[in-house]
Design a protein around this motif. Structure first.
Motif, PDB file in Angstrom:
ATOM      1  N   VAL A 132       3.739  -8.503 -48.787  1.00 53.20           N
ATOM      2  CA  VAL A 132       3.975  -9.180 -50.067  1.00 53.20           C
ATOM      3  C   VAL A 132       5.381  -9.764 -50.094  1.00 53.20           C
ATOM      4  CG1 VAL A 132       4.240  -8.843 -52.558  1.00 53.20           C
ATOM      5  CG2 VAL A 132       2.318  -7.785 -51.355  1.00 53.20           C
ATOM      6  N   ARG A 133       6.358  -8.996 -49.624  1.00 58.11           N
ATOM      7  CA  ARG A 133       7.746  -9.492 -49.615  1.00 58.11           C
ATOM      8  C   ARG A 133       7.881 -10.711 -48.714  1.00 58.11           C
ATOM      9  NH1 ARG A 133       8.942  -3.791 -48.898  1.00 58.11           N
ATOM     10  NH2 ARG A 133       9.369  -2.868 -50.947  1.00 58.11           N
ATOM     11  N   ARG A 134       7.174 -10.704 -47.580  1.00 63.75           N
ATOM     12  CA  ARG A 134       7.251 -11.858 -46.679  1.00 63.75           C
ATOM     13  C   ARG A 134       6.630 -13.102 -47.313  1.00 63.75           C
ATOM     14  NH1 ARG A 134       6.552  -7.690 -42.904  1.00 63.75           N
ATOM     15  NH2 ARG A 134       4.281  -7.874 -42.859  1.00 63.75           N
ATOM     16  N   VAL A 135       5.501 -12.916 -48.031  1.00 65.51           N
ATOM     17  CA  VAL A 135       4.877 -14.051 -48.718  1.00 65.51           C
ATOM     18  C   VAL A 135       5.830 -14.615 -49.766  1.00 65.51           C
ATOM     19  CG1 VAL A 135       3.034 -14.716 -50.310  1.00 65.51           C
ATOM     20  CG2 VAL A 135       2.498 -13.319 -48.301  1.00 65.51           C
ATOM     21  N   LEU A 136       6.442 -13.730 -50.549  1.00 67.85           N
ATOM     22  CA  LEU A 136       7.364 -14.174 -51.597  1.00 67.85           C
ATOM     23  C   LEU A 136       8.608 -14.830 -50.994  1.00 67.85           C
ATOM     24  CD1 LEU A 136       7.143 -11.166 -54.096  1.00 67.85           C
ATOM     25  CD2 LEU A 136       5.972 -13.379 -54.231  1.00 67.85           C
ATOM     26  N   GLN A 137       9.086 -14.291 -49.873  1.00 71.30           N
ATOM     27  CA  GLN A 137      10.259 -14.884 -49.235  1.00 71.30           C
ATOM     28  C   GLN A 137       9.948 -16.289 -48.742  1.00 71.30           C
ATOM     29  OE1 GLN A 137      13.450 -13.509 -49.028  1.00 71.30           O
ATOM     30  NE2 GLN A 137      13.910 -15.627 -48.429  1.00 71.30           N
TER      31      GLN A 137
END
Length: 237
Positions: free
Chosen positions: A54-59
């Motif tokens: 999720v953090r990678r998608v948001l980043q």
């Protein structure tokens, strides 16, 4: 453990579904300028993706200038983000070369949506059920047909999300685009009496109750009858 979890096929698919969902919601304007995105934990549960994914998608969205993040405040859609993305694909209408009629939509929904409860009963998370109840409560509190219709559509889209299968999400995205056409709205305004609205609301709660009990057969039966009743009310069939 975290790397193994993030690379598992199920969670990788969840991350892809999350990325596609956020791009489409921003591009369509449903996630408008300044709207706050759900928390990472909620997105992780809803899409079956690891917190790291999720953090990678948001980043990635942040790097593309589509969202902003503030520690302690959350994640927000950056003003003007929709203009930076291509409009969501409308595959069915492009192939057909014409708009889908409300009657065609209901025929398709009766074939497709009753397939979802088995996947929902197997895959839905507590976050999915919380979102379903939010949609129900907001639809019941709606002061206009348009507002009720919006949250009714959002509930059915939440059913698609709760399958954790991107095919159903795409189908329901197309469904909601047909519902946004003027002809559907005209039919719904003429057919949605207070009595029928109460019946729809009761059916919504019965569907979600059966899903929370992981009773796919009961949920499928109520959902099918719900769609048939909408069809009868709209077209006198």
């Amino acid at each position: 453990m975290g790397d193994v979890e993030a690379k598992s096929p199920v969670r990788a698919a969840g991350a892809k579904a999350l990325a596609a969902y956020l791009r489409d919601e921003i591009a369509s304007g449903r996630l408008g300028d300044g709207v706050k995105l759900p928390a990472e934990r909620q997105l992780s549960e809803q899409f079956g993706a690891s917190r790291g994914a999720v953090r990678r998608v948001l980043q990635d969205l942040k790097d593309r200038g589509l969202i902003t993040q503030a520690v302690g405040s959350g994640t927000f859609v950056r003003p003007g983000a929709a203009k930076a993305l291509p409009a969501p694909e409308i595959v069915i209408d492009e192939i057909a070369g014409t708009q889908t009629s409300p009657a065609e939509l209901m025929e398709a929904r009766l074939l497709i949506e009753p397939l979802m409860p088995k996947l929902i009963a197997r895959n839905a998370t507590s976050s999915d059920f919380a979102r379903m109840m939010e949609c129900i409560e907001r639809s019941e509190a709606a002061q206009s047909v348009e507002e009720f219709e919006r949250w009714d559509g959002e509930l059915h889209r939440t059913f698609a999300l709760a399958t954790h299968n991107s095919f159903f999400l795409k189908v329901l995205e197309l469904t909601n685009r047909v519902r946004e056409q003027g002809e559907w709205g005209r039919l719904k305004r003429h057919s949605l009496t207070p009595e029928r609205r109460k019946e729809y609301e009761a059916q919504h709660r019965a569907i979600v109750e059966a899903l929370r009990d992981r009773d796919a057969d009961q949920a499928g039966d109520v959902l099918t009858e719900h769609l048939r009743q909408i069809q009868r009310n709209l077209f006198g069939m």
